[in-house]
Design a protein around this motif. Structure first.
Motif, PDB file in Angstrom:
ATOM      1  N   GLU A  36      52.581  15.296  64.255  1.00  0.00           N
ATOM      2  CA  GLU A  36      51.869  16.370  65.248  1.00  0.00           C
ATOM      3  C   GLU A  36      50.949  17.681  64.635  1.00  0.00           C
ATOM      4  O   GLU A  36      51.529  18.182  63.716  1.00  0.00           O
ATOM      5  N   TYR A  37      49.703  17.679  64.849  1.00  0.00           N
ATOM      6  CA  TYR A  37      48.883  18.536  64.448  1.00  0.00           C
ATOM      7  C   TYR A  37      47.980  19.432  65.292  1.00  0.00           C
ATOM      8  O   TYR A  37      46.973  19.595  65.308  1.00  0.00           O
ATOM      9  N   ARG A  38      48.616  19.249  66.720  1.00  0.00           N
ATOM     10  CA  ARG A  38      47.776  20.044  67.701  1.00  0.00           C
ATOM     11  C   ARG A  38      48.334  21.786  67.563  1.00  0.00           C
ATOM     12  O   ARG A  38      49.295  22.020  67.255  1.00  0.00           O
ATOM     13  N   TRP A  41      51.695  22.954  68.627  1.00  0.00           N
ATOM     14  CA  TRP A  41      52.682  22.706  67.919  1.00  0.00           C
ATOM     15  C   TRP A  41      52.592  23.753  66.587  1.00  0.00           C
ATOM     16  O   TRP A  41      53.677  24.152  66.315  1.00  0.00           O
ATOM     17  N   GLY A  44      53.272  27.267  67.861  1.00  0.00           N
ATOM     18  CA  GLY A  44      54.757  27.537  68.350  1.00  0.00           C
ATOM     19  C   GLY A  44      54.605  28.261  69.739  1.00  0.00           C
ATOM     20  O   GLY A  44      53.751  28.131  70.124  1.00  0.00           O
ATOM     21  N   PRO A  63      54.962  27.402  63.068  1.00  0.00           N
ATOM     22  CA  PRO A  63      55.676  26.121  62.534  1.00  0.00           C
ATOM     23  C   PRO A  63      54.642  25.788  61.350  1.00  0.00           C
ATOM     24  O   PRO A  63      54.926  25.109  60.343  1.00  0.00           O
ATOM     25  N   THR A 107      46.120  14.802  65.904  1.00  0.00           N
ATOM     26  CA  THR A 107      46.032  15.706  67.177  1.00  0.00           C
ATOM     27  C   THR A 107      46.113  14.854  68.470  1.00  0.00           C
ATOM     28  O   THR A 107      45.787  15.284  69.447  1.00  0.00           O
TER      29      THR A 107
ATOM     30  N   SER B  13      48.919  19.619  78.896  1.00  0.00           N
ATOM     31  CA  SER B  13      48.526  18.727  77.821  1.00  0.00           C
ATOM     32  C   SER B  13      48.593  17.275  78.144  1.00  0.00           C
ATOM     33  O   SER B  13      48.121  16.501  77.742  1.00  0.00           O
TER      34      SER B  13
END
Lengths: 263, 257
Positions: A36-38, A41, A44, A63, A107, B13
Protein backbone atom coordinates in the motif's frame (compact mmCIF):
# COMPACT_ATOMS: atom_id res chain seq x y z
CA UNK A 1 -0.75 -8.94 28.31
CA UNK A 2 -4.46 -9.86 28.03
CA UNK A 3 -5.87 -6.50 29.09
CA UNK A 4 -5.25 -3.63 26.63
CA UNK A 5 -5.02 -1.20 29.55
CA UNK A 6 -1.96 -2.95 30.97
CA UNK A 7 -0.57 -4.94 28.04
CA UNK A 8 2.22 -2.45 27.27
CA UNK A 9 3.66 -3.07 30.74
CA UNK A 10 4.41 -6.68 29.75
CA UNK A 11 7.74 -7.20 27.92
CA UNK A 12 6.05 -9.78 25.70
CA UNK A 13 3.91 -6.96 24.30
CA UNK A 14 7.04 -5.34 22.83
CA UNK A 15 8.45 -8.67 21.57
CA UNK A 16 5.08 -9.42 19.97
CA UNK A 17 4.87 -6.06 18.21
CA UNK A 18 8.51 -6.20 17.10
CA UNK A 19 7.85 -9.63 15.62
CA UNK A 20 4.83 -8.33 13.72
CA UNK A 21 7.10 -5.64 12.25
CA UNK A 22 9.60 -8.37 11.40
CA UNK A 23 6.95 -10.50 9.67
CA UNK A 24 6.00 -7.45 7.67
CA UNK A 25 9.64 -6.83 6.72
CA UNK A 26 9.86 -10.47 5.58
CA UNK A 27 6.68 -10.01 3.54
CA UNK A 28 8.22 -6.95 1.90
CA UNK A 29 11.08 -9.09 0.56
CA UNK A 30 8.67 -10.96 -1.73
CA UNK A 31 8.46 -9.49 -5.22
CA UNK A 32 4.89 -10.71 -5.73
CA UNK A 33 3.56 -8.70 -2.79
CA UNK A 34 2.01 -5.30 -3.28
CA UNK A 35 2.62 -2.70 -0.62
CA UNK A 36 0.00 0.00 0.00
CA UNK A 37 1.36 3.42 -0.94
CA UNK A 38 -1.59 5.79 -0.81
CA UNK A 39 -1.49 8.97 1.24
CA UNK A 40 -4.08 7.73 3.73
CA UNK A 41 -1.72 4.90 4.66
CA UNK A 42 1.54 6.84 4.43
CA UNK A 43 0.33 9.65 6.67
CA UNK A 44 -1.52 7.49 9.17
CA UNK A 45 -4.60 8.47 11.14
CA UNK A 46 -5.70 12.08 11.74
CA UNK A 47 -4.57 11.71 15.32
CA UNK A 48 -0.81 11.18 14.88
CA UNK A 49 1.24 8.40 16.39
CA UNK A 50 3.39 9.81 19.16
CA UNK A 51 6.19 8.14 21.10
CA UNK A 52 8.31 9.43 23.94
CA UNK A 53 11.98 9.72 22.94
CA UNK A 54 15.06 9.34 25.16
CA UNK A 55 14.94 13.14 25.54
CA UNK A 56 11.60 12.81 27.36
CA UNK A 57 9.78 14.64 24.55
CA UNK A 58 6.95 13.21 22.48
CA UNK A 59 7.90 12.60 18.86
CA UNK A 60 5.38 12.32 16.03
CA UNK A 61 5.89 9.72 13.36
CA UNK A 62 4.02 8.42 10.33
CA UNK A 63 3.78 4.93 8.83
CA UNK A 64 5.81 6.21 5.83
CA UNK A 65 8.81 6.79 8.16
CA UNK A 66 9.02 3.04 8.82
CA UNK A 67 9.31 1.89 5.18
CA UNK A 68 12.68 0.49 4.01
CA UNK A 69 15.20 3.25 3.45
CA UNK A 70 13.32 5.76 5.60
CA UNK A 71 14.39 7.23 8.95
CA UNK A 72 12.63 4.73 11.20
CA UNK A 73 13.14 1.58 9.11
CA UNK A 74 14.25 -1.26 11.40
CA UNK A 75 17.10 -3.64 10.51
CA UNK A 76 17.00 -7.40 11.07
CA UNK A 77 19.62 -10.16 11.45
CA UNK A 78 17.23 -12.80 10.21
CA UNK A 79 14.05 -12.73 8.18
CA UNK A 80 13.58 -16.46 7.71
CA UNK A 81 13.12 -18.12 11.09
CA UNK A 82 9.39 -18.51 11.68
CA UNK A 83 8.36 -16.23 8.83
CA UNK A 84 7.59 -18.94 6.30
CA UNK A 85 9.97 -17.37 3.80
CA UNK A 86 11.79 -19.66 1.39
CA UNK A 87 15.55 -19.55 2.01
CA UNK A 88 17.42 -16.68 0.34
CA UNK A 89 14.43 -14.66 -0.69
CA UNK A 90 16.39 -11.45 -0.93
CA UNK A 91 19.74 -10.24 0.23
CA UNK A 92 19.84 -8.65 3.64
CA UNK A 93 21.10 -5.47 2.05
CA UNK A 94 18.03 -5.33 -0.13
CA UNK A 95 15.79 -5.58 2.90
CA UNK A 96 17.55 -3.34 5.34
CA UNK A 97 19.59 -0.90 3.30
CA UNK A 98 18.66 1.98 1.09
CA UNK A 99 18.14 -0.33 -1.89
CA UNK A 100 14.55 -0.51 -3.13
CA UNK A 101 12.57 -3.28 -1.50
CA UNK A 102 11.44 -6.17 -3.71
CA UNK A 103 7.71 -5.78 -2.98
CA UNK A 104 6.01 -3.32 -5.27
CA UNK A 105 4.51 -0.09 -4.07
CA UNK A 106 0.97 0.45 -5.26
CA UNK A 107 -1.51 3.28 -5.04
CA UNK A 108 -4.26 1.11 -6.48
CA UNK A 109 -7.36 0.40 -4.48
CA UNK A 110 -7.47 -3.33 -3.64
CA UNK A 111 -10.25 -5.15 -5.52
CA UNK A 112 -13.49 -5.13 -3.50
CA UNK A 113 -14.37 -8.19 -1.42
CA UNK A 114 -17.93 -9.39 -1.91
CA UNK A 115 -20.22 -11.31 0.38
CA UNK A 116 -21.08 -14.81 -0.87
CA UNK A 117 -22.84 -16.25 2.17
CA UNK A 118 -23.33 -16.32 5.92
CA UNK A 119 -24.92 -18.19 8.79
CA UNK A 120 -28.43 -17.27 9.83
CA UNK A 121 -27.97 -15.42 13.09
CA UNK A 122 -26.17 -14.73 16.32
CA UNK A 123 -24.32 -17.60 18.02
CA UNK A 124 -23.03 -17.84 21.57
CA UNK A 125 -19.84 -19.68 22.47
CA UNK A 126 -19.75 -20.77 26.08
CA UNK A 127 -17.57 -23.48 27.61
CA UNK A 128 -18.85 -25.87 24.94
CA UNK A 129 -18.08 -25.38 21.25
CA UNK A 130 -20.75 -23.78 19.03
CA UNK A 131 -21.42 -25.10 15.54
CA UNK A 132 -23.16 -23.19 12.77
CA UNK A 133 -23.95 -23.68 9.09
CA UNK A 134 -22.76 -21.04 6.64
CA UNK A 135 -24.90 -21.04 3.48
CA UNK A 136 -23.34 -19.86 0.23
CA UNK A 137 -25.28 -18.16 -2.55
CA UNK A 138 -26.32 -20.50 -5.39
CA UNK A 139 -24.32 -18.64 -8.04
CA UNK A 140 -21.11 -19.48 -6.20
CA UNK A 141 -21.77 -23.18 -6.27
CA UNK A 142 -23.20 -23.26 -9.78
CA UNK A 143 -20.29 -21.43 -11.35
CA UNK A 144 -16.65 -21.64 -10.40
CA UNK A 145 -17.16 -23.04 -6.92
CA UNK A 146 -15.83 -21.62 -3.71
CA UNK A 147 -12.27 -21.15 -4.85
CA UNK A 148 -11.43 -19.75 -8.25
CA UNK A 149 -8.99 -16.97 -8.96
CA UNK A 150 -10.04 -15.46 -5.68
CA UNK A 151 -9.14 -15.40 -2.02
CA UNK A 152 -11.75 -16.64 0.42
CA UNK A 153 -12.25 -14.99 3.80
CA UNK A 154 -14.21 -16.10 6.82
CA UNK A 155 -15.46 -13.15 8.85
CA UNK A 156 -16.58 -13.17 12.45
CA UNK A 157 -18.71 -10.03 12.72
CA UNK A 158 -19.40 -8.07 15.90
CA UNK A 159 -17.74 -10.44 18.34
CA UNK A 160 -18.67 -9.39 21.88
CA UNK A 161 -17.78 -10.62 25.35
CA UNK A 162 -17.00 -9.57 28.90
CA UNK A 163 -13.46 -10.97 29.18
CA UNK A 164 -10.62 -8.48 28.46
CA UNK A 165 -9.34 -10.87 25.76
CA UNK A 166 -10.11 -14.37 24.52
CA UNK A 167 -8.82 -17.04 22.17
CA UNK A 168 -10.93 -19.02 19.74
CA UNK A 169 -10.24 -22.04 17.59
CA UNK A 170 -12.27 -22.08 14.38
CA UNK A 171 -12.67 -25.39 12.59
CA UNK A 172 -14.10 -25.55 9.09
CA UNK A 173 -15.70 -28.42 7.20
CA UNK A 174 -18.34 -29.11 4.56
CA UNK A 175 -20.28 -32.22 5.72
CA UNK A 176 -23.09 -31.67 3.23
CA UNK A 177 -20.54 -32.03 0.41
CA UNK A 178 -18.85 -35.03 2.03
CA UNK A 179 -16.00 -33.22 3.79
CA UNK A 180 -16.82 -33.58 7.49
CA UNK A 181 -15.27 -31.42 10.19
CA UNK A 182 -11.76 -32.84 10.55
CA UNK A 183 -9.78 -32.87 13.77
CA UNK A 184 -6.73 -32.21 11.59
CA UNK A 185 -5.25 -28.83 12.54
CA UNK A 186 -4.85 -27.87 8.90
CA UNK A 187 -8.61 -27.28 8.80
CA UNK A 188 -8.60 -24.92 11.75
CA UNK A 189 -7.58 -21.36 12.40
CA UNK A 190 -6.74 -19.80 15.78
CA UNK A 191 -8.09 -16.32 16.47
CA UNK A 192 -7.10 -13.92 19.27
CA UNK A 193 -9.66 -11.40 20.47
CA UNK A 194 -7.55 -8.69 22.08
CA UNK A 195 -9.52 -5.96 23.86
CA UNK A 196 -12.84 -7.82 23.66
CA UNK A 197 -14.40 -6.18 26.71
CA UNK A 198 -13.47 -2.65 25.65
CA UNK A 199 -14.78 -3.21 22.13
CA UNK A 200 -18.05 -4.44 23.66
CA UNK A 201 -18.61 -1.32 25.81
CA UNK A 202 -21.23 0.88 24.16
CA UNK A 203 -19.41 4.03 25.31
CA UNK A 204 -16.02 2.75 24.14
CA UNK A 205 -14.14 3.46 20.92
CA UNK A 206 -15.93 0.65 19.06
CA UNK A 207 -19.36 1.94 20.06
CA UNK A 208 -20.29 -1.50 21.38
CA UNK A 209 -19.87 -3.12 17.97
CA UNK A 210 -17.30 -5.56 19.32
CA UNK A 211 -14.44 -6.94 17.26
CA UNK A 212 -14.53 -7.96 13.60
CA UNK A 213 -12.19 -10.74 12.56
CA UNK A 214 -11.31 -11.67 8.97
CA UNK A 215 -9.45 -14.93 8.39
CA UNK A 216 -8.00 -15.99 5.04
CA UNK A 217 -9.33 -19.53 4.50
CA UNK A 218 -8.41 -19.85 0.81
CA UNK A 219 -6.24 -22.92 1.45
CA UNK A 220 -8.79 -24.66 3.66
CA UNK A 221 -11.59 -23.93 1.18
CA UNK A 222 -9.42 -25.33 -1.61
CA UNK A 223 -8.79 -28.54 0.29
CA UNK A 224 -12.49 -28.95 1.14
CA UNK A 225 -13.37 -28.34 -2.49
CA UNK A 226 -10.93 -31.04 -3.54
CA UNK A 227 -12.30 -33.54 -1.03
CA UNK A 228 -15.90 -32.80 -1.96
CA UNK A 229 -15.11 -33.15 -5.66
CA UNK A 230 -18.08 -30.88 -6.40
CA UNK A 231 -19.28 -27.41 -5.59
CA UNK A 232 -19.83 -26.63 -1.93
CA UNK A 233 -23.05 -24.84 -1.04
CA UNK A 234 -22.66 -24.88 2.70
CA UNK A 235 -19.78 -24.77 5.16
CA UNK A 236 -19.88 -25.96 8.72
CA UNK A 237 -18.01 -23.82 11.22
CA UNK A 238 -17.25 -24.89 14.76
CA UNK A 239 -15.89 -22.38 17.22
CA UNK A 240 -14.56 -23.13 20.64
CA UNK A 241 -12.94 -21.04 23.30
CA UNK A 242 -9.35 -21.90 24.11
CA UNK A 243 -9.14 -21.35 27.83
CA UNK A 244 -8.49 -23.14 31.06
CA UNK A 245 -11.25 -23.19 33.66
CA UNK A 246 -14.34 -21.00 33.58
CA UNK A 247 -15.03 -18.97 30.46
CA UNK A 248 -17.49 -16.12 29.94
CA UNK A 249 -19.79 -16.33 26.92
CA UNK A 250 -18.77 -14.77 23.61
CA UNK A 251 -21.35 -13.83 20.99
CA UNK A 252 -20.87 -13.51 17.23
CA UNK A 253 -23.59 -11.61 15.33
CA UNK A 254 -22.81 -13.13 11.97
CA UNK A 255 -20.30 -15.51 10.40
CA UNK A 256 -19.87 -14.66 6.74
CA UNK A 257 -17.79 -15.66 3.74
CA UNK A 258 -16.34 -13.01 1.42
CA UNK A 259 -14.43 -13.51 -1.82
CA UNK A 260 -11.86 -11.09 -3.16
CA UNK A 261 -10.20 -11.31 -6.59
CA UNK A 262 -6.43 -11.71 -6.35
CA UNK A 263 -5.16 -8.16 -6.96
CA UNK B 1 -9.59 7.94 15.05
CA UNK B 2 -13.30 7.64 15.71
CA UNK B 3 -15.44 4.86 14.19
CA UNK B 4 -17.32 7.60 12.31
CA UNK B 5 -14.12 8.96 10.80
CA UNK B 6 -12.90 5.48 9.87
CA UNK B 7 -16.21 4.71 8.15
CA UNK B 8 -16.12 8.06 6.39
CA UNK B 9 -12.56 7.57 5.16
CA UNK B 10 -13.48 4.10 3.89
CA UNK B 11 -16.55 5.49 2.15
CA UNK B 12 -14.45 8.28 0.63
CA UNK B 13 -11.79 5.92 -0.69
CA UNK B 14 -14.41 3.63 -2.24
CA UNK B 15 -16.32 6.49 -3.82
CA UNK B 16 -19.30 5.67 -1.57
CA UNK B 17 -19.80 9.24 -0.36
CA UNK B 18 -20.91 10.79 -3.63
CA UNK B 19 -24.36 9.17 -3.68
CA UNK B 20 -25.48 10.20 -0.16
CA UNK B 21 -24.09 13.74 -0.56
CA UNK B 22 -25.84 14.19 -3.92
CA UNK B 23 -29.11 12.89 -2.47
CA UNK B 24 -28.80 15.28 0.47
CA UNK B 25 -28.08 18.26 -1.80
CA UNK B 26 -30.97 17.37 -4.11
CA UNK B 27 -33.32 17.16 -1.12
CA UNK B 28 -32.04 20.48 0.19
CA UNK B 29 -32.67 22.17 -3.16
CA UNK B 30 -36.10 20.54 -3.44
CA UNK B 31 -36.87 21.67 0.11
CA UNK B 32 -35.88 25.27 -0.68
CA UNK B 33 -37.89 25.21 -3.90
CA UNK B 34 -40.89 23.67 -2.18
CA UNK B 35 -40.80 26.38 0.47
CA UNK B 36 -41.37 29.03 -2.19
CA UNK B 37 -44.26 27.03 -3.73
CA UNK B 38 -46.24 25.93 -0.68
CA UNK B 39 -47.52 29.31 0.46
CA UNK B 40 -51.12 28.02 0.16
CA UNK B 41 -50.70 26.16 3.44
CA UNK B 42 -49.26 29.12 5.29
CA UNK B 43 -45.63 30.16 5.09
CA UNK B 44 -43.65 26.97 5.08
CA UNK B 45 -43.85 24.49 7.92
CA UNK B 46 -45.46 26.10 10.87
CA UNK B 47 -48.99 26.38 9.60
CA UNK B 48 -48.98 23.11 7.77
CA UNK B 49 -50.75 21.10 10.44
CA UNK B 50 -53.39 23.73 11.13
CA UNK B 51 -54.55 23.74 7.49
CA UNK B 52 -56.31 20.38 7.33
CA UNK B 53 -55.33 16.93 6.15
CA UNK B 54 -53.98 18.06 2.79
CA UNK B 55 -51.72 20.63 4.38
CA UNK B 56 -50.66 18.10 7.01
CA UNK B 57 -49.50 15.67 4.33
CA UNK B 58 -47.73 18.50 2.52
CA UNK B 59 -46.13 19.34 5.87
CA UNK B 60 -45.01 15.74 6.32
CA UNK B 61 -43.58 15.75 2.79
CA UNK B 62 -41.61 18.92 3.57
CA UNK B 63 -40.48 17.37 6.83
CA UNK B 64 -39.22 14.22 5.11
CA UNK B 65 -37.40 16.32 2.48
CA UNK B 66 -35.67 18.11 5.32
CA UNK B 67 -34.83 14.78 6.98
CA UNK B 68 -33.31 13.45 3.74
CA UNK B 69 -31.31 16.66 3.27
CA UNK B 70 -29.97 16.64 6.82
CA UNK B 71 -29.66 12.97 7.72
CA UNK B 72 -28.33 11.24 4.58
CA UNK B 73 -24.71 12.33 5.23
CA UNK B 74 -25.05 11.15 8.84
CA UNK B 75 -26.24 7.76 7.68
CA UNK B 76 -23.15 7.10 5.52
CA UNK B 77 -21.48 4.67 7.99
CA UNK B 78 -24.74 2.68 8.34
CA UNK B 79 -25.33 2.72 4.56
CA UNK B 80 -21.80 1.37 4.13
CA UNK B 81 -22.40 -1.37 6.67
CA UNK B 82 -25.60 -2.55 4.99
CA UNK B 83 -24.07 -2.26 1.51
CA UNK B 84 -21.03 -4.39 2.33
CA UNK B 85 -23.05 -6.85 4.43
CA UNK B 86 -25.39 -7.65 1.53
CA UNK B 87 -24.99 -9.82 -1.54
CA UNK B 88 -24.11 -7.66 -4.56
CA UNK B 89 -27.47 -8.34 -6.28
CA UNK B 90 -29.44 -7.45 -3.14
CA UNK B 91 -27.72 -4.21 -2.24
CA UNK B 92 -30.30 -1.76 -3.56
CA UNK B 93 -33.16 -3.71 -1.92
CA UNK B 94 -31.20 -3.62 1.31
CA UNK B 95 -30.70 0.14 1.12
CA UNK B 96 -34.39 0.60 0.36
CA UNK B 97 -35.35 -1.42 3.45
CA UNK B 98 -32.80 0.50 5.52
CA UNK B 99 -34.20 3.83 4.30
CA UNK B 100 -37.73 2.66 5.05
CA UNK B 101 -36.90 1.72 8.65
CA UNK B 102 -34.98 4.92 9.17
CA UNK B 103 -37.73 6.97 7.50
CA UNK B 104 -40.45 5.44 9.71
CA UNK B 105 -38.63 6.74 12.81
CA UNK B 106 -38.36 10.25 11.42
CA UNK B 107 -41.92 10.28 10.04
CA UNK B 108 -43.25 9.42 13.52
CA UNK B 109 -40.99 12.07 15.03
CA UNK B 110 -42.28 14.54 12.45
CA UNK B 111 -45.90 13.90 13.44
CA UNK B 112 -45.00 14.86 16.99
CA UNK B 113 -42.59 17.68 16.22
CA UNK B 114 -44.49 19.50 13.47
CA UNK B 115 -47.38 20.48 15.78
CA UNK B 116 -44.78 21.57 18.35
CA UNK B 117 -43.09 23.73 15.71
CA UNK B 118 -46.47 25.12 14.66
CA UNK B 119 -47.32 26.07 18.24
CA UNK B 120 -43.90 27.56 18.81
CA UNK B 121 -44.09 29.71 15.67
CA UNK B 122 -41.33 31.57 13.88
CA UNK B 123 -39.13 34.54 14.76
CA UNK B 124 -35.49 35.29 15.37
CA UNK B 125 -35.82 35.33 19.18
CA UNK B 126 -37.69 32.05 19.12
CA UNK B 127 -35.13 30.54 16.74
CA UNK B 128 -32.32 31.65 19.03
CA UNK B 129 -34.07 30.05 22.02
CA UNK B 130 -34.43 26.76 20.10
CA UNK B 131 -30.77 26.94 19.12
CA UNK B 132 -29.71 27.44 22.76
CA UNK B 133 -31.93 24.54 23.83
CA UNK B 134 -30.46 22.35 21.06
CA UNK B 135 -26.89 23.08 22.17
CA UNK B 136 -27.88 22.28 25.77
CA UNK B 137 -29.48 19.04 24.55
CA UNK B 138 -26.31 18.07 22.67
CA UNK B 139 -24.30 18.52 25.87
CA UNK B 140 -26.64 16.28 27.86
CA UNK B 141 -25.95 12.65 28.89
CA UNK B 142 -29.11 11.37 27.20
CA UNK B 143 -27.98 12.87 23.89
CA UNK B 144 -24.55 11.27 24.39
CA UNK B 145 -26.26 7.93 25.03
CA UNK B 146 -28.22 8.35 21.80
CA UNK B 147 -25.10 9.27 19.81
CA UNK B 148 -23.32 6.19 21.17
CA UNK B 149 -26.22 4.07 19.91
CA UNK B 150 -25.95 5.71 16.46
CA UNK B 151 -22.62 3.86 15.96
CA UNK B 152 -24.20 0.46 16.56
CA UNK B 153 -24.50 -1.93 13.61
CA UNK B 154 -26.37 -5.24 13.39
CA UNK B 155 -25.76 -8.50 11.58
CA UNK B 156 -27.66 -8.68 8.27
CA UNK B 157 -28.95 -12.01 6.93
CA UNK B 158 -27.81 -12.39 3.30
CA UNK B 159 -30.81 -14.19 1.77
CA UNK B 160 -34.52 -13.65 1.10
CA UNK B 161 -37.05 -11.94 3.31
CA UNK B 162 -34.76 -12.20 6.33
CA UNK B 163 -32.30 -9.93 4.53
CA UNK B 164 -34.93 -7.23 3.98
CA UNK B 165 -36.19 -7.63 7.54
CA UNK B 166 -32.67 -7.21 8.99
CA UNK B 167 -31.96 -4.14 6.83
CA UNK B 168 -35.29 -2.64 7.90
CA UNK B 169 -34.53 -3.35 11.58
CA UNK B 170 -31.09 -1.80 11.09
CA UNK B 171 -32.93 1.27 9.79
CA UNK B 172 -35.08 1.39 12.93
CA UNK B 173 -32.01 0.80 15.13
CA UNK B 174 -30.22 3.71 13.43
CA UNK B 175 -33.28 5.95 13.22
CA UNK B 176 -34.49 5.79 16.83
CA UNK B 177 -31.26 7.03 18.48
CA UNK B 178 -30.81 9.50 15.62
CA UNK B 179 -34.20 11.06 16.42
CA UNK B 180 -33.33 11.13 20.11
CA UNK B 181 -29.99 12.85 19.48
CA UNK B 182 -31.11 15.32 16.83
CA UNK B 183 -34.77 16.24 17.42
CA UNK B 184 -34.38 19.76 18.87
CA UNK B 185 -31.92 20.66 16.12
CA UNK B 186 -34.61 19.95 13.51
CA UNK B 187 -36.71 22.72 15.03
CA UNK B 188 -33.96 25.34 14.47
CA UNK B 189 -34.43 25.79 10.69
CA UNK B 190 -38.21 25.49 11.19
CA UNK B 191 -38.38 28.43 13.58
CA UNK B 192 -36.44 30.98 11.52
CA UNK B 193 -38.57 33.51 9.63
CA UNK B 194 -36.19 33.47 6.63
CA UNK B 195 -33.13 31.61 5.37
CA UNK B 196 -34.56 28.17 6.04
CA UNK B 197 -32.25 26.42 3.55
CA UNK B 198 -29.09 28.09 4.90
CA UNK B 199 -30.01 27.10 8.45
CA UNK B 200 -30.77 23.54 7.29
CA UNK B 201 -27.28 23.35 5.81
CA UNK B 202 -25.65 24.80 8.94
CA UNK B 203 -27.50 22.41 11.27
CA UNK B 204 -26.61 19.49 8.97
CA UNK B 205 -22.94 20.39 9.41
CA UNK B 206 -23.27 20.53 13.21
CA UNK B 207 -25.06 17.16 13.33
CA UNK B 208 -22.55 15.65 10.92
CA UNK B 209 -19.67 16.70 13.19
CA UNK B 210 -21.55 15.29 16.17
CA UNK B 211 -21.95 11.99 14.35
CA UNK B 212 -18.17 11.85 13.79
CA UNK B 213 -17.41 12.24 17.48
CA UNK B 214 -16.35 9.02 19.17
CA UNK B 215 -18.62 7.21 21.63
CA UNK B 216 -18.11 8.40 25.22
CA UNK B 217 -19.53 7.75 28.66
CA UNK B 218 -22.90 9.56 28.89
CA UNK B 219 -22.35 12.73 30.99
CA UNK B 220 -22.67 16.50 30.66
CA UNK B 221 -19.98 17.62 28.17
CA UNK B 222 -19.10 20.57 25.96
CA UNK B 223 -20.69 20.51 22.52
CA UNK B 224 -19.28 17.49 20.61
CA UNK B 225 -19.34 19.38 17.30
CA UNK B 226 -16.67 21.71 18.71
CA UNK B 227 -14.41 18.86 19.85
CA UNK B 228 -14.60 17.21 16.44
CA UNK B 229 -13.81 20.51 14.70
CA UNK B 230 -10.68 20.74 16.82
CA UNK B 231 -9.73 17.17 15.96
CA UNK B 232 -10.10 17.80 12.23
CA UNK B 233 -8.03 20.98 12.29
CA UNK B 234 -4.30 20.31 11.69
CA UNK B 235 -3.41 23.08 14.15
CA UNK B 236 -4.88 21.09 16.97
CA UNK B 237 -3.88 17.58 15.98
CA UNK B 238 -1.37 16.13 18.37
CA UNK B 239 -1.51 19.06 20.75
CA UNK B 240 -4.99 18.21 21.85
CA UNK B 241 -5.65 15.32 24.23
CA UNK B 242 -9.31 14.30 24.27
CA UNK B 243 -10.66 13.36 27.70
CA UNK B 244 -11.75 9.86 26.79
CA UNK B 245 -8.76 8.98 24.66
CA UNK B 246 -8.02 5.29 24.82
CA UNK B 247 -6.02 2.75 22.91
CA UNK B 248 -2.39 2.41 22.21
CA UNK B 249 -1.70 6.14 22.04
CA UNK B 250 -2.58 6.64 25.69
CA UNK B 251 -0.52 3.66 26.75
CA UNK B 252 2.57 4.97 24.98
CA UNK B 253 2.03 8.42 26.44
CA UNK B 254 1.61 6.94 29.93
CA UNK B 255 4.86 4.99 29.58
CA UNK B 256 6.69 8.17 28.68
CA UNK B 257 5.80 9.87 31.93
Amino acid sequence: MEDPDYAALDPIFWLHHCNIDRLWAAWLTQKKNKMEYRKAWLRGPARHFEMPGPDGQLHKFTPADTLPGKTLAPTYDDLQIGTGLPPVAASLEEVTGAAPMPAQFTTEEPPPANLVGSNSGKITITGAPATTEVKLQPEVTEAAGLVGEERVFLNLENVRGTAPSARLMIRIGAPSAGAALAEDSSYSVPVALFGLKQATASDGEHGGNGINVAVDITEIAGKLQEEAGASIDQLQVRIEQQAEGEVSPITVDRISIYKQPVG
Amino acid sequence: MTPGLVALRLAWSRGGLRGPVLIALAALLASAYWETRSQGCGSGHHHAVAGGLQCASIGLFEWMLMVVAMMTPLLVPTINHVWHSSLARRRFDALLALGLGYGVCWALAGMLLMPVAALWGQGWTRAFAVLAASIAWSCSPISQYARNRCHRVRGIHPFGLAADRDSFVQGLAAGAPCVLACWPWMLVPMSVPAGHAVLTLAVTLVLFLERLDEPRKPAWRTAPALTVLRLLSPRWTGAWQPAGQGGIHRRFAALGK
